[in-house]
Design a protein around this motif. Structure first.
Motif, PDB file in Angstrom:
ATOM      1  N   ARG A 222      13.899  10.991 -31.168  1.00 11.39           N
ATOM      2  CA  ARG A 222      14.138   9.550 -31.051  1.00 11.39           C
ATOM      3  C   ARG A 222      15.281   9.059 -31.939  1.00 11.39           C
ATOM      4  N   PRO A 224      18.833   8.294 -32.765  1.00 11.69           N
ATOM      5  CA  PRO A 224      20.128   8.235 -32.092  1.00 11.69           C
ATOM      6  C   PRO A 224      21.151   9.086 -32.834  1.00 11.69           C
ATOM      7  N   HIS A 306      31.601   4.740 -22.360  1.00 11.29           N
ATOM      8  CA  HIS A 306      30.348   4.046 -22.700  1.00 11.29           C
ATOM      9  C   HIS A 306      30.000   4.266 -24.157  1.00 11.29           C
ATOM     10  N   GLY A 308      26.375   4.747 -25.973  1.00 17.15           N
ATOM     11  CA  GLY A 308      24.918   4.839 -25.834  1.00 17.15           C
ATOM     12  C   GLY A 308      24.419   4.502 -24.442  1.00 17.15           C
ATOM     13  N   GLY A 309      25.277   4.683 -23.418  1.00 16.62           N
ATOM     14  CA  GLY A 309      24.857   4.421 -22.041  1.00 16.62           C
ATOM     15  C   GLY A 309      25.288   3.057 -21.518  1.00 16.62           C
ATOM     16  N   GLN A 325      23.300  11.087 -24.449  1.00 17.82           N
ATOM     17  CA  GLN A 325      23.938   9.753 -24.472  1.00 17.82           C
ATOM     18  C   GLN A 325      23.402   8.874 -25.602  1.00 17.82           C
ATOM     19  N   ARG A 326      22.151   9.075 -25.993  1.00 17.57           N
ATOM     20  CA  ARG A 326      21.612   8.338 -27.151  1.00 17.57           C
ATOM     21  C   ARG A 326      20.949   9.285 -28.148  1.00 17.57           C
ATOM     22  N   THR A 327      20.179  10.216 -27.618  1.00 21.52           N
ATOM     23  CA  THR A 327      19.443  11.118 -28.502  1.00 21.52           C
ATOM     24  C   THR A 327      19.487  12.532 -27.922  1.00 21.52           C
ATOM     25  N   SER A 330      17.877  12.665 -24.407  1.00 19.48           N
ATOM     26  CA  SER A 330      18.329  11.748 -23.350  1.00 19.48           C
ATOM     27  C   SER A 330      18.234  12.332 -21.945  1.00 19.48           C
ATOM     28  N   ASP A 339      15.303   5.833 -23.255  1.00 20.06           N
ATOM     29  CA  ASP A 339      16.677   5.328 -23.105  1.00 20.06           C
ATOM     30  C   ASP A 339      16.697   4.118 -22.177  1.00 20.06           C
ATOM     31  N   GLN A 342      15.840   1.020 -23.858  1.00 19.53           N
ATOM     32  CA  GLN A 342      16.890   0.537 -24.765  1.00 19.53           C
ATOM     33  C   GLN A 342      18.057  -0.101 -24.022  1.00 19.53           C
ATOM     34  N   ILE A 343      18.364   0.426 -22.846  1.00 17.71           N
ATOM     35  CA  ILE A 343      19.610   0.065 -22.164  1.00 17.71           C
ATOM     36  C   ILE A 343      19.424  -1.070 -21.158  1.00 17.71           C
TER      37      ILE A 343
END
Ligand SMILES: Cc1cc2nc3c(=O)[nH]c(=O)nc-3n(C[C@H](O)[C@H](O)[C@H](O)COP(=O)(O)OP(=O)(O)OC[C@H]3O[C@@H](n4cnc5c(N)ncnc54)[C@H](O)[C@@H]3O)c2cc1C
Length: 360
Positions: A222, A224, A306, A308-309, A325-327, A330, A339, A342-343
């Motif tokens: 989890r 990032p 991008h 983090g997406g 892309q984030r972790t 992902s 994700d 979050q996005i």
């Protein structure tokens, strides 16, 4: 929201598209999923026949829908297909249009115009790119490939060892797919792994628990950015089947990558030439996003721009399922929904604003 207001269009009905649909709906927006194939399970049914998940069932599920059966087993590819199909069923009223390939996206004011291969043009208040990377295998240029008389196949097209029985095969790469495929080919073929870098073997079980248990309890999955350190290093191979032993004691032949190909031959780094029937490229994938090219959302190498997406070129455009892309998690069944949570709020804020600007 007005029922005929433009939907948020989600491209791809794999785990990423399904996770996106759930998150979009939970924000009070209408998701419409467009899927090129007839599947509602993404690319899983095209992966090679022997594939079992590298994570146990308990760490391979999407939120709220446990993977059926023993939570400590490693499900087979076909079980993932069934799992995702039933996940799609549970989305109930979400419209998933299969057989619908997106070919181009443009913008006109705050909305997006999404074109399909059938010539339709659909209006979207926001777009989620969830089209994966399996449709875009990376094939490096190999010196002399034009004159090579054997087969050069990408591992995306590999299903099982049968076509290679008795053959001399070179697998190019040293990641999970390279080692797994080379290992099963080696039972009935003469195989060499041609590597650019030494793989780093990660044990499947650490202190009596699957390594995914430790990813979970430490929060590693989890955090990032955790993936950055890993991707910068050696290819990681989860050692699910005695791969390290086979590799290190020479049961699985491995050498530095060849320098050139000739007529049915490879030339090794030490200058020796050898007859080879087939080369399997286990060289990875790139995001399958060519339909974004004319929108100006991609960089010169065709990769999404991008953070983090979230697109840095177009508000209302987001990505799900890109590797790292984030972790670290992902691009996995266990990680994609976190994700999405979050996005999608960023997209919902935009789409909500775009719709109210249109009085909808
Ligand atoms: C060999 C292999 C083994 C893996 N093993 C594991 C594992 O054990 N555990 C794990 O968690 N992850 C694993 N992964 C990683 C990842 O979970 C899978 O790749 C997963 O399929 C990614 O899901 P996705 O939804 O992002 O993409 P995909 O499954 O590729 O789905 C994308 C969908 O988009 C559709 N599409 C593409 N272009 C268009 C278009 N223009 N218009 C409309 N639709 C389009 C495609 O038809 C496809 O159905 C593995 C990956 C590979 C390649």
């Amino acid at each position: 929201m007005h029922s005929d207001s433009p939907p948020v269009i989600i491209i791809g009905a794999g785990q990423s598209g399904l996770a996106a649909a759930k998150a979009v709906r939970s924000h009070g927006l209408r998701p419409l999923v467009l899927e090129a194939s007839q599947n509602r399970s993404g690319s899983w049914s095209y992966y090679y026949d022997s594939l079992h998940l590298f994570s146990p069932a308990r760490f391979s599920a999407m939120p709220d829908v446990p993977f059926p059966g023993d939570p400590d087993r490693y499900p087979h590819r076909d079980e993932v297909v069934s799992y995702l199909e039933s996940y799609a069923d549970r989305l109930g009223d979400v419209e998933i249009r299969t057989g619908t390939r997106v070919t181009q996206i443009t913008t006109d004011g705050p909305e997006f115009a999404v074109q399909t291969a059938a010539g339709e043009e659909l209006t979207a208040s926001g777009v989620v790119v969830a089209s994966g990377s399996f449709g875009n295998p990376y094939r490096p240029y190999l010196t002399g490939a034009e004159s090579f008389g054997g087969d050069i196949v990408h591992v995306a097209d590999y299903r099982n060892p049968e076509p290679y029985v008795g053959e001399r095969v070179v697998v190019l790469g040293a990641g999970n797919s390279a080692i797994q495929v080379a290992h099963e080919l080696a039972e009935k073929s003469t195989v060499t792994v041609a590597r650019l870098r030494e793989p780093e073997f990660v044990p499947q079980v650490v202190n009596g628990h699957d390594v995914h248990h430790w990813f979970d309890v430490t929060g590693f999955d989890r955090i990032p950015g955790t993936w950055l350190a890993l991707l910068a290093g050696a290819p990681l191979v989860l050692d699910t089947g005695g791969y390290r032993a086979a590799y290190e004691v020479g049961r699985l032949d491995q050498r530095p990558v060849f320098t050139a190909l000739g007529h049915n031959e490879v030339e090794w780094a030490d200058g020796r030439r050898e007859h080879v029937d087939a080369i399997v490229l286990a060289t990875g994938y790139r995001p399958d996003v060519d339909y974004l090219r004319s929108l100006g959302a991609l960089d010169d190498a065709g990769q999404p721009r991008h953070v983090g997406g979230i697109s840095t070129t177009h508000p209302g455009l987001v990505y799900l399922g890109l590797e790292g892309q984030r972790t670290f998690a992902s691009n996995t069944l266990r990680g994609v929904s976190q994700d999405a949570e979050q996005i999608i709020p960023a997209l919902a804020a935009y789409a909500g604003g775009a719709l109210s600007a249109l009085g909808l």
